[in-house]
Design a protein around this motif. Structure first.
Motif, PDB file in Angstrom:
ATOM      1  N   LEU A  42      60.261  31.128  38.616  1.00  0.00           N
ATOM      2  CA  LEU A  42      60.723  29.793  38.988  1.00  0.00           C
ATOM      3  C   LEU A  42      59.591  28.899  39.455  1.00  0.00           C
ATOM      4  O   LEU A  42      59.574  27.691  39.175  1.00  0.00           O
ATOM      5  N   THR A  43      58.614  29.477  40.150  1.00  0.00           N
ATOM      6  CA  THR A  43      57.551  28.676  40.758  1.00  0.00           C
ATOM      7  C   THR A  43      56.246  28.684  39.967  1.00  0.00           C
ATOM      8  O   THR A  43      55.288  28.035  40.375  1.00  0.00           O
ATOM      9  N   TYR A  44      56.198  29.392  38.838  1.00  0.00           N
ATOM     10  CA  TYR A  44      54.946  29.497  38.075  1.00  0.00           C
ATOM     11  C   TYR A  44      54.640  28.166  37.384  1.00  0.00           C
ATOM     12  O   TYR A  44      55.503  27.574  36.740  1.00  0.00           O
ATOM     13  N   LYS A  45      53.403  27.707  37.518  1.00  0.00           N
ATOM     14  CA  LYS A  45      53.000  26.431  36.927  1.00  0.00           C
ATOM     15  C   LYS A  45      51.846  26.583  35.942  1.00  0.00           C
ATOM     16  O   LYS A  45      51.390  25.587  35.380  1.00  0.00           O
ATOM     17  N   GLY A  46      51.348  27.782  35.775  1.00  0.00           N
ATOM     18  CA  GLY A  46      50.201  27.991  34.898  1.00  0.00           C
ATOM     19  C   GLY A  46      50.562  27.882  33.436  1.00  0.00           C
ATOM     20  O   GLY A  46      51.712  27.646  33.046  1.00  0.00           O
ATOM     21  N   GLN A  47      49.561  28.083  32.595  1.00  0.00           N
ATOM     22  CA  GLN A  47      49.729  27.965  31.150  1.00  0.00           C
ATOM     23  C   GLN A  47      49.745  29.324  30.450  1.00  0.00           C
ATOM     24  O   GLN A  47      49.922  29.391  29.249  1.00  0.00           O
ATOM     25  N   ARG A  48      49.570  30.398  31.205  1.00  0.00           N
ATOM     26  CA  ARG A  48      49.479  31.727  30.583  1.00  0.00           C
ATOM     27  C   ARG A  48      50.511  32.674  31.182  1.00  0.00           C
ATOM     28  O   ARG A  48      50.175  33.715  31.741  1.00  0.00           O
ATOM     29  N   TYR A  49      51.757  32.296  31.073  1.00  0.00           N
ATOM     30  CA  TYR A  49      52.824  33.154  31.588  1.00  0.00           C
ATOM     31  C   TYR A  49      52.846  34.472  30.818  1.00  0.00           C
ATOM     32  O   TYR A  49      52.734  34.494  29.595  1.00  0.00           O
ATOM     33  N   SER A  50      52.989  35.576  31.554  1.00  0.00           N
ATOM     34  CA  SER A  50      52.956  36.900  30.931  1.00  0.00           C
ATOM     35  C   SER A  50      54.183  37.707  31.336  1.00  0.00           C
ATOM     36  O   SER A  50      54.407  37.947  32.529  1.00  0.00           O
ATOM     37  N   GLN A  51      54.963  38.094  30.353  1.00  0.00           N
ATOM     38  CA  GLN A  51      56.115  38.960  30.612  1.00  0.00           C
ATOM     39  C   GLN A  51      55.659  40.319  31.112  1.00  0.00           C
ATOM     40  O   GLN A  51      56.310  40.928  31.976  1.00  0.00           O
ATOM     41  N   SER A  52      54.532  40.794  30.606  1.00  0.00           N
ATOM     42  CA  SER A  52      54.013  42.089  31.037  1.00  0.00           C
ATOM     43  C   SER A  52      53.670  42.075  32.521  1.00  0.00           C
ATOM     44  O   SER A  52      53.894  43.066  33.229  1.00  0.00           O
ATOM     45  N   PHE A  53      53.129  40.966  33.011  1.00  0.00           N
ATOM     46  CA  PHE A  53      52.801  40.880  34.433  1.00  0.00           C
ATOM     47  C   PHE A  53      54.071  40.971  35.283  1.00  0.00           C
ATOM     48  O   PHE A  53      54.091  41.648  36.313  1.00  0.00           O
ATOM     49  N   VAL A  54      55.125  40.282  34.875  1.00  0.00           N
ATOM     50  CA  VAL A  54      56.396  40.313  35.609  1.00  0.00           C
ATOM     51  C   VAL A  54      56.931  41.746  35.691  1.00  0.00           C
ATOM     52  O   VAL A  54      57.341  42.212  36.757  1.00  0.00           O
ATOM     53  N   GLN A  55      56.900  42.444  34.571  1.00  0.00           N
ATOM     54  CA  GLN A  55      57.373  43.821  34.563  1.00  0.00           C
ATOM     55  C   GLN A  55      56.456  44.723  35.382  1.00  0.00           C
ATOM     56  O   GLN A  55      56.917  45.687  36.015  1.00  0.00           O
ATOM     57  N   THR A  56      55.154  44.422  35.386  1.00  0.00           N
ATOM     58  CA  THR A  56      54.204  45.218  36.161  1.00  0.00           C
ATOM     59  C   THR A  56      54.494  45.133  37.649  1.00  0.00           C
ATOM     60  O   THR A  56      54.392  46.136  38.378  1.00  0.00           O
ATOM     61  N   VAL A  57      54.841  43.939  38.148  1.00  0.00           N
ATOM     62  CA  VAL A  57      55.165  43.776  39.566  1.00  0.00           C
ATOM     63  C   VAL A  57      56.352  44.674  39.938  1.00  0.00           C
ATOM     64  O   VAL A  57      56.343  45.340  40.980  1.00  0.00           O
ATOM     65  N   ILE A  58      57.362  44.720  39.068  1.00  0.00           N
ATOM     66  CA  ILE A  58      58.531  45.558  39.335  1.00  0.00           C
ATOM     67  C   ILE A  58      58.150  47.036  39.334  1.00  0.00           C
ATOM     68  O   ILE A  58      58.513  47.796  40.244  1.00  0.00           O
ATOM     69  N   ILE A  59      57.403  47.446  38.321  1.00  0.00           N
ATOM     70  CA  ILE A  59      57.016  48.857  38.206  1.00  0.00           C
ATOM     71  C   ILE A  59      56.159  49.290  39.394  1.00  0.00           C
ATOM     72  O   ILE A  59      56.360  50.370  39.968  1.00  0.00           O
ATOM     73  N   MET A  60      55.212  48.429  39.788  1.00  0.00           N
ATOM     74  CA  MET A  60      54.330  48.793  40.898  1.00  0.00           C
ATOM     75  C   MET A  60      55.101  48.913  42.204  1.00  0.00           C
ATOM     76  O   MET A  60      54.836  49.812  43.010  1.00  0.00           O
ATOM     77  N   GLY A  61      56.070  48.033  42.406  1.00  0.00           N
ATOM     78  CA  GLY A  61      56.879  48.129  43.611  1.00  0.00           C
ATOM     79  C   GLY A  61      57.640  49.434  43.691  1.00  0.00           C
ATOM     80  O   GLY A  61      57.688  50.084  44.748  1.00  0.00           O
ATOM     81  N   VAL A  62      58.233  49.851  42.576  1.00  0.00           N
ATOM     82  CA  VAL A  62      58.988  51.105  42.540  1.00  0.00           C
ATOM     83  C   VAL A  62      58.058  52.305  42.713  1.00  0.00           C
ATOM     84  O   VAL A  62      58.342  53.236  43.480  1.00  0.00           O
ATOM     85  N   VAL A  63      56.924  52.282  42.017  1.00  0.00           N
ATOM     86  CA  VAL A  63      55.975  53.403  42.089  1.00  0.00           C
ATOM     87  C   VAL A  63      55.425  53.553  43.506  1.00  0.00           C
ATOM     88  O   VAL A  63      55.315  54.676  44.029  1.00  0.00           O
ATOM     89  N   VAL A  64      55.090  52.443  44.144  1.00  0.00           N
ATOM     90  CA  VAL A  64      54.554  52.505  45.504  1.00  0.00           C
ATOM     91  C   VAL A  64      55.585  53.075  46.467  1.00  0.00           C
ATOM     92  O   VAL A  64      55.244  53.860  47.377  1.00  0.00           O
ATOM     93  N   SER A  65      56.864  52.721  46.294  1.00  0.00           N
ATOM     94  CA  SER A  65      57.902  53.276  47.169  1.00  0.00           C
ATOM     95  C   SER A  65      57.984  54.794  47.025  1.00  0.00           C
ATOM     96  O   SER A  65      58.138  55.513  48.018  1.00  0.00           O
ATOM     97  N   LEU A  66      57.863  55.301  45.790  1.00  0.00           N
ATOM     98  CA  LEU A  66      57.875  56.754  45.582  1.00  0.00           C
ATOM     99  C   LEU A  66      56.632  57.415  46.175  1.00  0.00           C
ATOM    100  O   LEU A  66      56.708  58.511  46.733  1.00  0.00           O
ATOM    101  N   ILE A  67      55.485  56.743  46.047  1.00  0.00           N
ATOM    102  CA  ILE A  67      54.248  57.285  46.617  1.00  0.00           C
ATOM    103  C   ILE A  67      54.372  57.439  48.124  1.00  0.00           C
ATOM    104  O   ILE A  67      53.964  58.459  48.702  1.00  0.00           O
ATOM    105  N   MET A  68      54.971  56.440  48.777  1.00  0.00           N
ATOM    106  CA  MET A  68      55.120  56.509  50.225  1.00  0.00           C
ATOM    107  C   MET A  68      56.053  57.648  50.638  1.00  0.00           C
ATOM    108  O   MET A  68      55.853  58.287  51.671  1.00  0.00           O
ATOM    109  N   ILE A  69      57.077  57.919  49.818  1.00  0.00           N
ATOM    110  CA  ILE A  69      57.966  59.052  50.110  1.00  0.00           C
ATOM    111  C   ILE A  69      57.220  60.376  49.964  1.00  0.00           C
ATOM    112  O   ILE A  69      57.355  61.286  50.777  1.00  0.00           O
TER     113      ILE A  69
END
Length: 228
Positions: A42-69
């Motif tokens: 919603l707030t992105y204003k750049g010219q190089r929007y990346s779907q892979s980056f969006v999915q990476t943020v989700i994956i990293m959040g989940v992976v980090v939660s498992l690492i902490m466990i």
């Protein structure tokens, strides 16, 4: 024999609790990072929007939660994971510094979920999402002008130093010469400026004014990258 059965029962209960915590952390971190990426989109204003980056943020959040466990309170496991992840090298450069902030945002939500601070994770995520949206809504930090790249071609024998300064003062908030190079087999010189156009100034006004002084040669006013 009874003590052995008691040990296995206790071990089984611990395993079940760990699995429940794991599924809860994964599910909650996934939901929170999806919310975070929705705010990012919603707030992105750049010219190089990346779907892979969006999915990476989700994956990293989940992976980090498992690492902490997995780490829990085990210092040895923590050092082992540090050594394992130290061999990873990320070679992709971020086009927008705000992307890095969203990566840390997703990781922080995952860490909170992995440590069992579920309420804190929810409050933290929603609070920061609201703050980010407020910054976007009020366009906080934006300067009055708009960035452009001005390219001017002048004859090789024309003295261009200070030639356009009065025009630049009229139309631009700021300007700086970034490149000088010869073109057209050395018969002409190409000047490149980074400029910040004042509000209300039309591109055609700038181009027409410059063409009156550069012998009506080529003038280009390009939109600068908005990644920053």
């Amino acid at each position: 024999m009874d003590s052995l059965l008691e040990f296995f029962n206790q071990y089984d209960n611990t395993t079940r609790l760990t699995l429940v915590d794991g599924f809860l952390a994964v599910f909650l971190s996934f939901i929170l990072t999806v919310i975070i990426t929705q705010v990012y989109k919603l707030t992105y204003k750049g010219q190089r929007y990346s779907q892979s980056f969006v999915q990476t943020v989700i994956i990293m959040g989940v992976v980090v939660s498992l690492i902490m466990i997995v780490i829990g309170n085990n210092i040895a496991v923590a050092f082992g994971l540090v050594g394992a992840f130290s061999i990873i090298r990320f070679r992709s450069a971020m086009s927008d510094p705000k992307d890095i902030a969203f990566i840390f945002f997703g990781m922080a939500a995952g860490i909170a979920c992995g440590l069992g601070f579920y309420l804190l994770a929810v409050i933290f995520t929603f609070s920061l999402c609201v703050l980010i949206y407020i910054l976007y809504l009020f366009d906080y930090g934006k300067r009055g002008g708009e960035p452009r790249v001005l390219k001017i071609t002048v004859p090789e024998n024309l003295q261009y130093d200070g030639m356009f300064d009065d025009l630049f003062e009229q139309y631009f908030l700021s300007y700086s010469l970034t490149r000088v190079q010869t073109t057209n087999l050395g018969t002409m010189i190409s000047l490149e400026y980074e400029v910040e156009v004042k509000e209300g100034v039309k591109d055609k006004e700038v181009i027409d004014s410059v063409r009156e002084r550069n012998s009506n040669l080529n003038v280009a006013l390009n939109y600068a990258s908005t990644g920053y």
